[in-house]
Design an enzyme around this catalytic site. Structure first.
Site, PDB file in Angstrom:
ATOM      1  N   TYR A  73       0.833  -1.209   0.000  1.00  0.00           N
ATOM      2  CA  TYR A  73       0.000   0.000   0.000  1.00  0.00           C
ATOM      3  C   TYR A  73       0.865   1.256   0.000  1.00  0.00           C
ATOM      4  CZ  TYR A  73      -3.900   3.101   0.676  1.00  0.00           C
ATOM      5  OH  TYR A  73      -4.812   4.082   0.476  1.00  0.00           O
ATOM      6  N   PHE A 125      -6.626  21.477 -24.827  1.00  0.00           N
ATOM      7  CA  PHE A 125      -7.007  20.067 -24.921  1.00  0.00           C
ATOM      8  C   PHE A 125      -8.231  19.871 -24.030  1.00  0.00           C
ATOM      9  CE2 PHE A 125      -7.190  15.605 -23.952  1.00  0.00           C
ATOM     10  CZ  PHE A 125      -7.336  15.132 -25.244  1.00  0.00           C
ATOM     11  N   THR A 126      -9.112  18.974 -24.453  1.00  0.00           N
ATOM     12  CA  THR A 126     -10.432  18.826 -23.824  1.00  0.00           C
ATOM     13  C   THR A 126     -10.373  18.672 -22.298  1.00  0.00           C
ATOM     14  OG1 THR A 126     -10.300  16.482 -24.366  1.00  0.00           O
ATOM     15  CG2 THR A 126     -11.523  17.876 -25.898  1.00  0.00           C
ATOM     16  N   ASP A 216       2.434  20.155 -20.751  1.00  0.00           N
ATOM     17  CA  ASP A 216       1.688  18.922 -20.907  1.00  0.00           C
ATOM     18  C   ASP A 216       2.637  18.019 -21.692  1.00  0.00           C
ATOM     19  OD1 ASP A 216       0.223  16.780 -21.766  1.00  0.00           O
ATOM     20  OD2 ASP A 216      -1.607  17.925 -22.112  1.00  0.00           O
ATOM     21  N   LYS A 259       0.230   7.549 -23.564  1.00  0.00           N
ATOM     22  CA  LYS A 259       0.683   7.852 -24.930  1.00  0.00           C
ATOM     23  C   LYS A 259       2.186   7.539 -25.020  1.00  0.00           C
ATOM     24  CE  LYS A 259      -3.246  10.367 -24.473  1.00  0.00           C
ATOM     25  NZ  LYS A 259      -4.036  10.344 -23.232  1.00  0.00           N
ATOM     26  N   ARG A 383     -12.484  15.517 -34.076  1.00  0.00           N
ATOM     27  CA  ARG A 383     -11.786  16.543 -33.305  1.00  0.00           C
ATOM     28  C   ARG A 383     -12.138  17.876 -33.963  1.00  0.00           C
ATOM     29  NH1 ARG A 383      -9.579  14.510 -28.396  1.00  0.00           N
ATOM     30  NH2 ARG A 383     -11.829  14.662 -28.298  1.00  0.00           N
ATOM     31  N   PHE A 450     -18.207  14.916 -26.482  1.00  0.00           N
ATOM     32  CA  PHE A 450     -17.838  14.009 -27.568  1.00  0.00           C
ATOM     33  C   PHE A 450     -17.801  12.546 -27.128  1.00  0.00           C
ATOM     34  CE2 PHE A 450     -13.542  13.426 -25.950  1.00  0.00           C
ATOM     35  CZ  PHE A 450     -13.354  14.580 -25.208  1.00  0.00           C
TER      36      PHE A 450
HETATM   37  N1  PM9 Z   1      -5.789  12.307 -24.842  1.00  0.00           N
HETATM   38  C1  PM9 Z   1      -6.589  11.300 -26.808  1.00  0.00           C
HETATM   39  O1  PM9 Z   1      -7.248  10.413 -27.357  1.00  0.00           O
HETATM   40  C2  PM9 Z   1      -7.537  10.539 -24.587  1.00  0.00           C
HETATM   41  C3  PM9 Z   1      -8.676  11.274 -24.044  1.00  0.00           C
HETATM   42  S1  PM9 Z   1      -9.607  12.238 -25.145  1.00  0.00           S
HETATM   43  C4  PM9 Z   1     -10.320  11.099 -26.153  1.00  0.00           C
HETATM   44  O2  PM9 Z   1      -5.869  12.098 -27.437  1.00  0.00           O
HETATM   45  C5  PM9 Z   1      -3.273  15.528 -23.849  1.00  0.00           C
HETATM   46  C6  PM9 Z   1      -2.503  16.312 -24.843  1.00  0.00           C
HETATM   47  C7  PM9 Z   1      -3.991  14.420 -24.216  1.00  0.00           C
HETATM   48  C8  PM9 Z   1      -4.745  13.700 -23.241  1.00  0.00           C
HETATM   49  C9  PM9 Z   1      -5.568  12.614 -23.575  1.00  0.00           C
HETATM   50  C10 PM9 Z   1      -4.695  14.148 -21.901  1.00  0.00           C
HETATM   51  C11 PM9 Z   1      -5.460  13.441 -20.824  1.00  0.00           C
HETATM   52  C12 PM9 Z   1      -3.965  15.253 -21.590  1.00  0.00           C
HETATM   53  N2  PM9 Z   1      -3.278  15.927 -22.557  1.00  0.00           N
HETATM   54  O3  PM9 Z   1      -6.493  10.511 -21.106  1.00  0.00           O
HETATM   55  O4  PM9 Z   1      -6.457  11.439 -18.837  1.00  0.00           O
HETATM   56  O5  PM9 Z   1      -3.983  14.036 -25.494  1.00  0.00           O
HETATM   57  O6  PM9 Z   1      -4.589  10.018 -19.598  1.00  0.00           O
HETATM   58  O7  PM9 Z   1      -4.836  12.252 -20.516  1.00  0.00           O
HETATM   59  C13 PM9 Z   1      -6.593  11.394 -25.369  1.00  0.00           C
HETATM   60  P1  PM9 Z   1      -5.661  10.981 -19.989  1.00  0.00           P
END
Ligand code: PM9
Length: 459
Positions: A73, A125-126, A216, A259, A383, A450
């Protein structure tokens, strides 16, 4: 630019069988999914290019690392491995692990934004903007104008326009700026890179005003490759050296490990400031878990640490970038309109030029993604206006200049032959583009619409 496409620098040890569906089946599936590719079951997808997020293939070494999970833990050995890896590769002092990128965005936004402060960034970014706004911030776009022009093929379209940043500081006052959010690469601009020169200049400008800069870092390795390939003075540097210099111009970073970390889950917030680190640790226990796991299992952290080290190997990242470029080059050669230059993680179809017969309020990119699925079983993602959502106060749709379909390539999953199949499907649909109809909402969620929105075709 390079038009050499290197062969895969790996061999395949384990495979997953995929189902082929018929055109009639896919027509029914997309209707049932409300014309939203997020709502299609994975089993009904032939080539899944929805996202490169968490869809990567792990290496034998990462799978071996999974067996080394220390699920204590507190104080997991794998956390120490991840911490040391991030310190070595990024140069930051402190690591706060999170379950994925948005977990880190939530914590950073809570500790670094005061109500009403601006958060300038190189395009939104979203999830990032969601957390900034949810914590009282006002997102302000300071990316260079060229980033909004899909047809302009110039390097480093992700750069910040320094005059826009300077004007914001002048107009609003440095004290009303929470921090600069600099994404490397810029996802929604088409995976466009930021130059080292620009990062250095942003640092110089913000330092004179006492403004912090957080990156980021989600696709930072891809960004480093572009610098090595295209920026003067960097061709002889290693990816590691470039990364260290990039991050030296910042105070910290959020990262989705899903990623460039080449894992299926994970993320972190990395910081240099001890006081901010203390605050972040207080919040991570509320939202994620102990500061030594932050929502990840020990095995996740081990795979993440190994994935990060693999991601900076030149042969890996060269193949990654050039495989994506191969697909883009094929589409350009066939006259399909895409966002140029081809970025790091995806080829973006320019839905405005692909579907000139549709108004943006008829969701051309959403419909194009749905039609590409029907045509071929290839799943991609909108997008554009749907992803951009509505203005928080006026409730009017944000209308981004870039109205795109993202064909996103997972890491180490597909081969060049798969890229050929995708290219053929897109080219075929482009030849029949007049058949693509507009869409209207039948269900519109209040945030991040989306993901779960539903549509029907306009006759
Ligand atoms: N990006 C993508 O598919 C997954 C979520 S939206 C469909 O591109 C950036 C530049 C990203 C991103 C996620 C996140 C969030 C932050 N910054 O998905 O929470 O492209 O791990 O990261 C997606 P998490």
């Amino acid at each position: 630019m390079n038009n050499y496409y290197p062969p895969e620098p790996f061999r395949i040890k384990s495979i997953e069988t995929v189902k082929m569906t018929t055109l009639e089946e896919r027509k029914k599936i997309i209707e049932e999914a409300g014309y939203n590719t997020f709502l299609i079951d994975s089993k009904d997808v032939y080539i899944d290019l929805l996202t490169d997020s968490g869809t990567n293939a792990m290496s034998d070494k990462q799978w071996a690392g999974i067996m080394m999970g220390d699920e204590a833990y507190a104080g997991s050995t794998n956390f120490r491995h991840l911490e040391k890896t991030v310190q070595d590769l990024f140069g930051y002092k402190y690591l706060v692990p999170t379950h994925q990128g948005r977990g880190a965005e939530n914590i950073l936004s809570r500790i670094a934004i005061k109500q009403g402060q601006y958060v300038p960034g190189n395009m939104y970014f979203t999830t990032t903007r969601y957390h900034q706004e949810a914590n009282g911030g006002i997102f302000f776009d300071i990316i260079r104008d060229e980033a909004h022009d899909a047809t302009l093929s110039i390097p480093f379209k992700g750069d910040i326009d320094l005059s826009k940043l300077e004007k914001l500081i002048h107009d609003k006052g440095a004290e009303n700026i929470a921090y600069v959010c600099l994404a490397v690469t810029v996802n929604l601009a088409g995976g466009q890179a930021v130059s080292m020169k620009n990062m250095r200049q942003v640092r110089e400008l913000t330092l004179t005003h006492g403004i912090k800069v957080f990156y980021d870092a989600t696709r930072c390795v891809e960004n480093a490759y572009f610098i090595k390939e295209q920026e003067d003075g960097y061709s002889d540097k290693t990816i590691e050296e470039i990364l260290l210099e990039m991050f030296s111009y910042s105070d910290g970073a959020t990262m989705s490990g899903k990623k460039d970390g080449i894992v299926n889950i994970g993320g972190f917030l990395a910081l240099n400031d001890e006081d901010l680190f203390t605050e972040a640790k207080e919040l991570v226990v509320v939202f994620e878990g102990m500061p030594s796991y932050g929502g990840m299992t020990g095995r996740d952290m081990e795979a993440f640490a190994i994935g990060l080290k693999e991601s900076v190997q030149f042969e890996y990242i060269q193949h990654r970038i050039l495989q994506v470029r191969y697909l883009g080059d094929k589409l350009i050669a066939a006259g399909v309109p895409i966002v140029e230059p081809v970025g790091g993680h995806a080829v973006f179809l320019d839905a405005r030029r692909f579907c000139p017969h549709l108004d943006q309020e008829e969701f051309p990119a959403q419909s194009l993604a749905a039609n590409l699925y029907v045509e071929s079983g290839v799943r991609t993602m909108e997008r554009g206006i749907v992803s951009a959502g509505r203005d928080k106060s006026t409730k009017i749709n944000h209308k981004p200049k870039l109205e795109t379909v993202r064909i996103t390539i997972p890491r180490r999953v597909y081969t060049y032959r798969h890229m050929d199949v995708v290219a053929d499907a897109v080219i075929n649909l482009h030849n029949n583009k007049h058949t693509i109809k507009g869409l209207k909402f039948v269900y519109e969620p209040k945030q991040l619409r989306f993901f779960t929105a539903r549509f029907e075709e306009i006759d």
